[in-house]
Design a protein around this motif. Structure first.
Motif, PDB file in Angstrom:
ATOM      1  N   SER A  77     -13.278  -3.076   1.673  1.00  0.00           N
ATOM      2  CA  SER A  77     -13.196  -4.481   2.076  1.00  0.00           C
ATOM      3  C   SER A  77     -11.956  -4.727   2.920  1.00  0.00           C
ATOM      4  CB  SER A  77     -13.165  -5.384   0.840  1.00  0.00           C
ATOM      5  OG  SER A  77     -12.034  -5.095   0.052  1.00  0.00           O
ATOM      6  N   VAL A  78     -12.034  -5.773   3.713  1.00  0.00           N
ATOM      7  CA  VAL A  78     -10.905  -6.157   4.560  1.00  0.00           C
ATOM      8  C   VAL A  78      -9.805  -6.697   3.666  1.00  0.00           C
ATOM      9  CG1 VAL A  78     -10.122  -7.680   6.416  1.00  0.00           C
ATOM     10  CG2 VAL A  78     -12.432  -6.701   6.494  1.00  0.00           C
ATOM     11  N   ARG A  79      -8.610  -6.149   3.851  1.00  0.00           N
ATOM     12  CA  ARG A  79      -7.460  -6.636   3.093  1.00  0.00           C
ATOM     13  C   ARG A  79      -6.684  -7.627   3.953  1.00  0.00           C
ATOM     14  NH1 ARG A  79      -5.818  -0.976   0.115  1.00  0.00           N
ATOM     15  NH2 ARG A  79      -6.112  -0.050   2.146  1.00  0.00           N
ATOM     16  N   SER A  80      -5.911  -8.463   3.303  1.00  0.00           N
ATOM     17  CA  SER A  80      -5.117  -9.457   4.034  1.00  0.00           C
ATOM     18  C   SER A  80      -4.130  -8.746   4.957  1.00  0.00           C
ATOM     19  CB  SER A  80      -4.357 -10.359   3.070  1.00  0.00           C
ATOM     20  OG  SER A  80      -3.289  -9.658   2.477  1.00  0.00           O
ATOM     21  N   ALA A  81      -3.719  -9.445   6.011  1.00  0.00           N
ATOM     22  CA  ALA A  81      -2.748  -8.882   6.941  1.00  0.00           C
ATOM     23  C   ALA A  81      -1.454  -8.548   6.226  1.00  0.00           C
ATOM     24  CB  ALA A  81      -2.499  -9.850   8.089  1.00  0.00           C
ATOM     25  N   ASP A  82      -1.037  -9.402   5.292  1.00  0.00           N
ATOM     26  CA  ASP A  82       0.199  -9.129   4.531  1.00  0.00           C
ATOM     27  C   ASP A  82       0.090  -7.839   3.726  1.00  0.00           C
ATOM     28  OD1 ASP A  82       1.457 -11.402   5.489  1.00  0.00           O
ATOM     29  OD2 ASP A  82       0.915 -12.620   3.758  1.00  0.00           O
ATOM     30  N   GLU A  83      -1.043  -7.645   3.090  1.00  0.00           N
ATOM     31  CA  GLU A  83      -1.231  -6.442   2.285  1.00  0.00           C
ATOM     32  C   GLU A  83      -1.248  -5.196   3.154  1.00  0.00           C
ATOM     33  OE1 GLU A  83      -4.184  -4.784  -1.233  1.00  0.00           O
ATOM     34  OE2 GLU A  83      -4.764  -6.581  -0.123  1.00  0.00           O
ATOM     35  N   VAL A  84      -1.932  -5.256   4.274  1.00  0.00           N
ATOM     36  CA  VAL A  84      -2.009  -4.110   5.189  1.00  0.00           C
ATOM     37  C   VAL A  84      -0.612  -3.801   5.739  1.00  0.00           C
ATOM     38  CG1 VAL A  84      -2.931  -3.306   7.396  1.00  0.00           C
ATOM     39  CG2 VAL A  84      -4.423  -4.488   5.781  1.00  0.00           C
ATOM     40  N   GLU A  85       0.135  -4.821   6.082  1.00  0.00           N
ATOM     41  CA  GLU A  85       1.483  -4.606   6.620  1.00  0.00           C
ATOM     42  C   GLU A  85       2.377  -3.920   5.604  1.00  0.00           C
ATOM     43  OE1 GLU A  85       2.602  -5.112   9.823  1.00  0.00           O
ATOM     44  OE2 GLU A  85       0.480  -5.489  10.178  1.00  0.00           O
ATOM     45  N   ARG A  86       2.252  -4.263   4.345  1.00  0.00           N
ATOM     46  CA  ARG A  86       3.080  -3.620   3.307  1.00  0.00           C
ATOM     47  C   ARG A  86       2.774  -2.134   3.227  1.00  0.00           C
ATOM     48  NH1 ARG A  86       2.022  -8.253   0.142  1.00  0.00           N
ATOM     49  NH2 ARG A  86       0.437  -7.110  -0.980  1.00  0.00           N
ATOM     50  N   TYR A  87       1.501  -1.757   3.399  1.00  0.00           N
ATOM     51  CA  TYR A  87       1.134  -0.345   3.314  1.00  0.00           C
ATOM     52  C   TYR A  87       1.648   0.438   4.504  1.00  0.00           C
ATOM     53  CZ  TYR A  87      -1.985  -1.247  -0.591  1.00  0.00           C
ATOM     54  OH  TYR A  87      -2.483  -1.585  -1.803  1.00  0.00           O
ATOM     55  N   GLU A  88       1.799  -0.230   5.627  1.00  0.00           N
ATOM     56  CA  GLU A  88       2.199   0.473   6.853  1.00  0.00           C
ATOM     57  C   GLU A  88       3.701   0.542   7.027  1.00  0.00           C
ATOM     58  OE1 GLU A  88       0.022  -1.191  10.080  1.00  0.00           O
ATOM     59  OE2 GLU A  88      -1.849  -0.357   9.369  1.00  0.00           O
TER      60      GLU A  88
END
Length: 89
Positions: A77-88
Motif C-alpha cells: 500500500s501507498v505510505r504517507s510521504a512523511d513515512e517514506v521520507e523517514r525510511y529514506e
C-alpha cells in the motif's frame, strides 16, 4: 505470485506514473528557465512531485519485495510521504 504479474498491469502503471512525474519535473525546470514561473513556484511544485515519486518508488519496492517472499504484491500500500521520507533518511 509470478514475476510477470508484478511487471504487468499494476507495476507498469506505477512505472508510467513515475515517467510522467519525471517529465513534469523537466517541464518545471524548463518553465523556470524560460521565465514562465518563478523560483518559489518551481520549488513548491518540485517538492510535491518529489514526494509523490518517493511514494511510487516505495510502493514498487514493497510490491517487488512481496513477490520475492511469495506474497501477493497487491497487499502493498501507498505510505504517507512523511513515512517514506523517514525510511529514506
Amino acid at each position: 505470485m509470478d514475476q510477470q504479474r508484478t511487471e504487468g498491469g499494476t507495476d507498469r502503471r506505477i512505472l508510467e506514473r513515475i515517467s510522467e512525474m519525471v517529465e513534469a519535473e523537466r517541464g518545471l525546470r524548463a518553465a523556470l528557465a524560460a521565465g514562465r514561473i518563478d523560483q518559489s513556484t518551481e520549488h513548491r511544485e518540485l517538492k510535491d512531485i518529489e514526494e509523490q515519486l518517493d511514494q511510487c518508488w516505495d510502493l514498487l519496492r514493497q510490491r517487488r519485495a512481496r513477490v520475492d517472499v511469495g506474497e501477493d504484491p497487491d497487499g502493498a500500500s501507498v505510505r504517507s510521504a512523511d513515512e517514506v521520507e523517514r525510511y529514506e533518511s
